[in-house]
Design a protein around this motif. Sequence first.
Motif, PDB file in Angstrom:
ATOM      1  N   ARG A 184       0.846  -1.194   0.000  1.00 21.39           N
ATOM      2  CA  ARG A 184       0.000   0.000   0.000  1.00 21.39           C
ATOM      3  C   ARG A 184       0.879   1.240   0.000  1.00 21.39           C
ATOM      4  N   THR A 185       0.198   2.338  -0.375  1.00 22.67           N
ATOM      5  CA  THR A 185       0.907   3.605  -0.301  1.00 22.67           C
ATOM      6  C   THR A 185       0.833   4.095   1.115  1.00 22.67           C
ATOM      7  N   THR A 186       1.825   4.898   1.465  1.00 24.04           N
ATOM      8  CA  THR A 186       1.794   5.426   2.822  1.00 24.04           C
ATOM      9  C   THR A 186       1.460   6.914   2.863  1.00 24.04           C
ATOM     10  N   ARG A 187       1.576   7.603   1.699  1.00 27.61           N
ATOM     11  CA  ARG A 187       1.282   9.039   1.682  1.00 27.61           C
ATOM     12  C   ARG A 187       0.667   9.404   0.349  1.00 27.61           C
ATOM     13  N   LEU A 188       0.305  10.617   0.259  1.00 31.40           N
ATOM     14  CA  LEU A 188      -0.247  11.093  -1.009  1.00 31.40           C
ATOM     15  C   LEU A 188       0.881  11.212  -2.000  1.00 31.40           C
ATOM     16  N   LEU A 189       0.523  11.003  -3.219  1.00 32.13           N
ATOM     17  CA  LEU A 189       1.535  11.108  -4.267  1.00 32.13           C
ATOM     18  C   LEU A 189       1.621  12.560  -4.702  1.00 32.13           C
ATOM     19  N   SER A 190       2.758  12.893  -5.148  1.00 37.83           N
ATOM     20  CA  SER A 190       2.901  14.243  -5.670  1.00 37.83           C
ATOM     21  C   SER A 190       3.473  14.154  -7.066  1.00 37.83           C
ATOM     22  N   GLU A 191       3.464  15.298  -7.705  1.00 36.48           N
ATOM     23  CA  GLU A 191       3.933  15.333  -9.080  1.00 36.48           C
ATOM     24  C   GLU A 191       5.413  15.067  -9.154  1.00 36.48           C
ATOM     25  N   ARG A 192       6.056  15.270  -8.021  1.00 37.52           N
ATOM     26  CA  ARG A 192       7.495  15.093  -8.057  1.00 37.52           C
ATOM     27  C   ARG A 192       7.890  13.650  -8.023  1.00 37.52           C
ATOM     28  N   ASP A 193       7.011  12.823  -7.686  1.00 37.79           N
ATOM     29  CA  ASP A 193       7.366  11.390  -7.624  1.00 37.79           C
ATOM     30  C   ASP A 193       7.603  10.844  -9.009  1.00 37.79           C
ATOM     31  N   VAL A 194       8.716  10.071  -9.090  1.00 35.71           N
ATOM     32  CA  VAL A 194       9.046   9.503 -10.405  1.00 35.71           C
ATOM     33  C   VAL A 194       7.998   8.457 -10.758  1.00 35.71           C
ATOM     34  N   PRO A 195       7.730   8.291 -12.054  1.00 31.60           N
ATOM     35  CA  PRO A 195       6.633   7.393 -12.440  1.00 31.60           C
ATOM     36  C   PRO A 195       6.985   5.935 -12.228  1.00 31.60           C
ATOM     37  N   LYS A 196       8.201   5.580 -12.292  1.00 35.13           N
ATOM     38  CA  LYS A 196       8.517   4.140 -12.199  1.00 35.13           C
ATOM     39  C   LYS A 196       9.205   3.849 -10.870  1.00 35.13           C
ATOM     40  N   HIS A 197       8.615   2.858 -10.254  1.00 38.15           N
ATOM     41  CA  HIS A 197       9.255   2.442  -8.979  1.00 38.15           C
ATOM     42  C   HIS A 197       9.538   0.958  -9.015  1.00 38.15           C
ATOM     43  N   ARG A 198      10.586   0.614  -8.350  1.00 39.52           N
ATOM     44  CA  ARG A 198      10.923  -0.839  -8.271  1.00 39.52           C
ATOM     45  C   ARG A 198      11.047  -1.208  -6.783  1.00 39.52           C
ATOM     46  N   LEU A 199      10.194  -2.169  -6.417  1.00 32.02           N
ATOM     47  CA  LEU A 199      10.213  -2.581  -5.002  1.00 32.02           C
ATOM     48  C   LEU A 199      10.812  -3.988  -4.908  1.00 32.02           C
ATOM     49  N   LEU A 200      11.674  -4.176  -3.896  1.00 34.66           N
ATOM     50  CA  LEU A 200      12.205  -5.546  -3.657  1.00 34.66           C
ATOM     51  C   LEU A 200      11.644  -6.032  -2.318  1.00 34.66           C
ATOM     52  N   LEU A 201      10.837  -7.073  -2.418  1.00 35.06           N
ATOM     53  CA  LEU A 201      10.202  -7.618  -1.216  1.00 35.06           C
ATOM     54  C   LEU A 201      10.830  -8.980  -0.874  1.00 35.06           C
ATOM     55  N   LEU A 202      10.812  -9.245   0.382  1.00 32.85           N
ATOM     56  CA  LEU A 202      11.329 -10.550   0.827  1.00 32.85           C
ATOM     57  C   LEU A 202      10.188 -11.339   1.490  1.00 32.85           C
ATOM     58  N   VAL A 203      10.008 -12.513   0.963  1.00 31.50           N
ATOM     59  CA  VAL A 203       8.993 -13.392   1.571  1.00 31.50           C
ATOM     60  C   VAL A 203       9.763 -14.463   2.384  1.00 31.50           C
ATOM     61  N   LYS A 204       9.483 -14.556   3.691  1.00 28.14           N
ATOM     62  CA  LYS A 204      10.201 -15.523   4.552  1.00 28.14           C
ATOM     63  C   LYS A 204       9.184 -16.497   5.172  1.00 28.14           C
ATOM     64  N   ASP A 205       9.639 -17.642   5.287  1.00 21.64           N
ATOM     65  CA  ASP A 205       8.791 -18.547   6.081  1.00 21.64           C
ATOM     66  C   ASP A 205       9.306 -18.543   7.514  1.00 21.64           C
ATOM     67  N   ASN A 206       8.655 -19.348   8.352  1.00 17.56           N
ATOM     68  CA  ASN A 206       8.983 -19.308   9.778  1.00 17.56           C
ATOM     69  C   ASN A 206       9.725 -20.567  10.226  1.00 17.56           C
ATOM     70  N   GLY A 207      10.269 -21.256   9.216  1.00 14.12           N
ATOM     71  CA  GLY A 207      10.895 -22.550   9.553  1.00 14.12           C
ATOM     72  C   GLY A 207      12.288 -22.378  10.092  1.00 14.12           C
ATOM     73  N   GLU A 208      12.837 -23.452  10.310  1.00 15.83           N
ATOM     74  CA  GLU A 208      14.193 -23.486  10.878  1.00 15.83           C
ATOM     75  C   GLU A 208      14.990 -24.467  10.054  1.00 15.83           C
ATOM     76  N   PRO A 209      15.975 -24.151   9.247  1.00 14.32           N
ATOM     77  CA  PRO A 209      16.382 -22.759   9.024  1.00 14.32           C
ATOM     78  C   PRO A 209      15.367 -22.001   8.184  1.00 14.32           C
TER      79      PRO A 209
END
Length: 798
Positions: free
Chosen positions: A625-650
């Motif tokens: 989700r977004t956390t704030r309002l967007l402004s015109e200054r925001d660049v149009p392309k964003h790249r997000l790197l997310l990490l999905v982890k499980d809860n196992g061991e290891p």
Amino acid sequence: METLDKLHLNRQVMALIFMMPLVLVCSEATTQYSILEETESGSFVAHLAKDLGLGAGELAARSARVVSDDYKQRLLLDPETGDLILREKLDREELCGFVDPCVLPFQVSLEKPVQYFQGELLIQDINDHAPEFPDRELLLKIPENSQPGTRFSLKLAQDLDVGNNGLQEYRVSTNPHFHVLTRNNSEGKKYPELVQDRALDREEQAELSLTLIALDGGSPPRSGTALVRILIIDINDNAPEFVNSPYEVQVLESCPPDSPILTVLARDADAGNFGSVSYGLFQASDEIQQTFSINETTGDMRLKKKLDFEKIKSYHVEIEATDGGGLSGRGSVMIEVLDVNDNAPELTISSLTSSVPENAPETIISIFRVGDRDSGENGKAVCSISENLPFILKSTFKNFYTLVTESPLDRESRAEYNITISVSDLGTPRLTTQHTITVQVSDINDNAPAFTQTSYTMFVRENNSPALHIGTISATDADSGSNAHITYSLLPPQNPQLALVSLISINADNGQLFALRALDYEALQAFEFYVGATDQGSPALSSQALVHVMVLDDNDNAPFVLYPLQNASAPCTELLPRAAEPGYLITKVVAVDCDSGQNAWLSFQLLKATEPGLFSVWAHNGEVRTTRLLSERDVPKHRLLLLVKDNGEPQRSTSVTLHVLLVNSFSQPYLPLPEVEHDPIHGDEEVLTLYLVIALASVSSLFLLSVLLFVGVRLCRRARAASLGVCSVPEGHFPGHLVDVSGMGTLSQSYQYDVCLSGDSRSGEFKFLKPMIPNVMLQDSGREVKESTPCRDSFVFS
Ligand SMILES: *[C@@H]1O[C@H](CO)[C@@H](O)[C@H](O)[C@H]1NC(C)=O
Ligand SMILES: *[C@@H]1O[C@H](CO)[C@@H](O)[C@H](O)[C@H]1NC(C)=O
Ligand SMILES: *[C@@H]1O[C@H](CO)[C@@H](O)[C@H](O)[C@H]1NC(C)=O
Ligand SMILES: *[C@@H]1O[C@H](CO)[C@@H](O)[C@H](O)[C@H]1NC(C)=O
């Protein structure tokens, strides 16, 4: 001396008599006178003068003298009268002794002229002596076997008188045994002779006394007596005799050796050595000689050894008594042996079965015979066995018993019986013999093996090493030997598709179960099969048990991102209108984890972003989700790197790259999301249905988006060559509230997952549920093994 003198005198007288004829030749014949002896002196003898023819005074005148031959002046001549007078008393016995007649010659001498006249004085005997025995007592010894008629000469008695006045006869006092005879001996003297009239018996009368009387013939007769003692001499004429023979005696067989039995007595009427008795056994057999002894002197019979009623019940013993003279008498002793309960009963086993198969019907264990060598009550044997045993005693015939099983035996409850047979007799005290029979119950295969549990559950962690021991099953068999020798086996699985033999092996001997190869929880979470246990009896018995094998999950799968697809050549790009409010849901990262439980408990994290303050990722549901309002200054392309982890061991994790494109409005080729104006995160807590509606709407939009995306991609691919992989959706019907995603990562194409999302995504709790779609056979082109692996279960957000 006196007797000698008399004899001497007699000889002188005799000499005179023989000389007389010479004298008488010159004289006249002799004149004889007689006178009784013992006539008093001075007694007249004869008118001598007259007899001579002389005158009265002539004698005196002629000096007549009388001279007796013995020169003793025994006669006187009365010169006056011419009578011859006895000068002294004359004793015929003195003068003549036994000479009879007793004549005393005398001479009468005259002178002027000398003349001689011969005269004789005959002295006549008077009975002035009694017969006299030399000894007052005579002892006579006669053997008792002397026969009647035997004569015994006795010493004679003497009577000094002669003729009739002498001893005439003997008499004896009256008795039954003897009379006496008067006999002449060679000298003509009378002696007594005893004559035996009857047989003598010393045993009746050992001594007799007789009075012997000697009588003369005088008048009155005179007598003398002597005592005759007759000793009757014993001869061995009596044999010993047993007093109470036959003897009868009863002896207990228990009497010890040297016990006295009885004393026998024999009597012998003889005396001395002939009457002394010695005892002995007569013609005794060896047995009797070894059993009894008899004291030679006392007649005391004793035992030499113990008697045994069971061997000899009575003895007939001949006994003998012998006296010193060698005579013997016989007797007998009946010895009855009395039974004593000295023999314990005996038990003789004639047949014995020491092993009985269990379940056998009535079986004869043993046949035996009981007996007791005693007699009577002592010999009656009673037989019994210990109680509470499944055996009974049956009396078959006389003294024979059979021991049989009462009911079929069960080896498993008792495999061995010690049966004690007691045999007692009825004697006092009771004697008892015991015999123990051991009966083994042999096994019959009547018990199937029994598993220790009806079902076993075993847990195996996946990715195990091959040939891992996963557990042991065990069964027991109450039988024994090969009937209890258990072999374990795997039974053919009920599910024919379960390739059990490649998964599990069993050690037939000890029931150890091994996993043959590594298990994959994701492919096979649990399976069950039956194991069998079979014994080696004939016929063999078997039983089975169920084994559940639960494969435990290991965190061997990293989370797999379903959306957005990561390997697409043209990565999907999210559109974000610039007018979006803070908290606007841009997209939702959808990831799955083939593991389960904690190992599949996923959390999301924003690792890197071109504009870090602009986006936020919900850790639990992956909403971006977004956390704030967007402004015109925001660049149009964003790249997000997310990490999905499980809860196992290891912990395992996967990174997701998300491209976001800011757009001015949804009039652009991309469709706007319908629920953009609503902010579900910052909105008040509303009812669940509201969230559900929102979730549904968002999912629907995502779905729509996906479809559009896929269509676009597909079109895009069709337009190009078919060289790239296809994002295909398997055909199937899905309920509207589920999101169907097709995993394209490490999993095979054909895996199908159901994701069930509830409205409340924040709670983040996962529940493991049953597979909702039947297992699908997978075809792994790389291997030949077929697996039925529901890779993924449904998740429910509750
Ligand atoms: C013994 O002698 C007497 C006379 O002296 C005679 O009478 C008698 O017969 C004789 N007896 C025997 C047995 O010779
Ligand atoms: C017989 O008995 C006498 C007297 O009791 C005894 O002295 C003797 O020794 C016994 N004889 C035997 C052979 O036992
Ligand atoms: C039977 O007797 C034997 C020998 O005495 C003994 O070893 C065994 O234990 C006994 N068995 C039973 C069941 O009493
Ligand atoms: C992306 O991954 C899925 C699943 O592994 C695969 O089916 C598809 O071909 C891949 N696409 C590309 C372009 O590599």
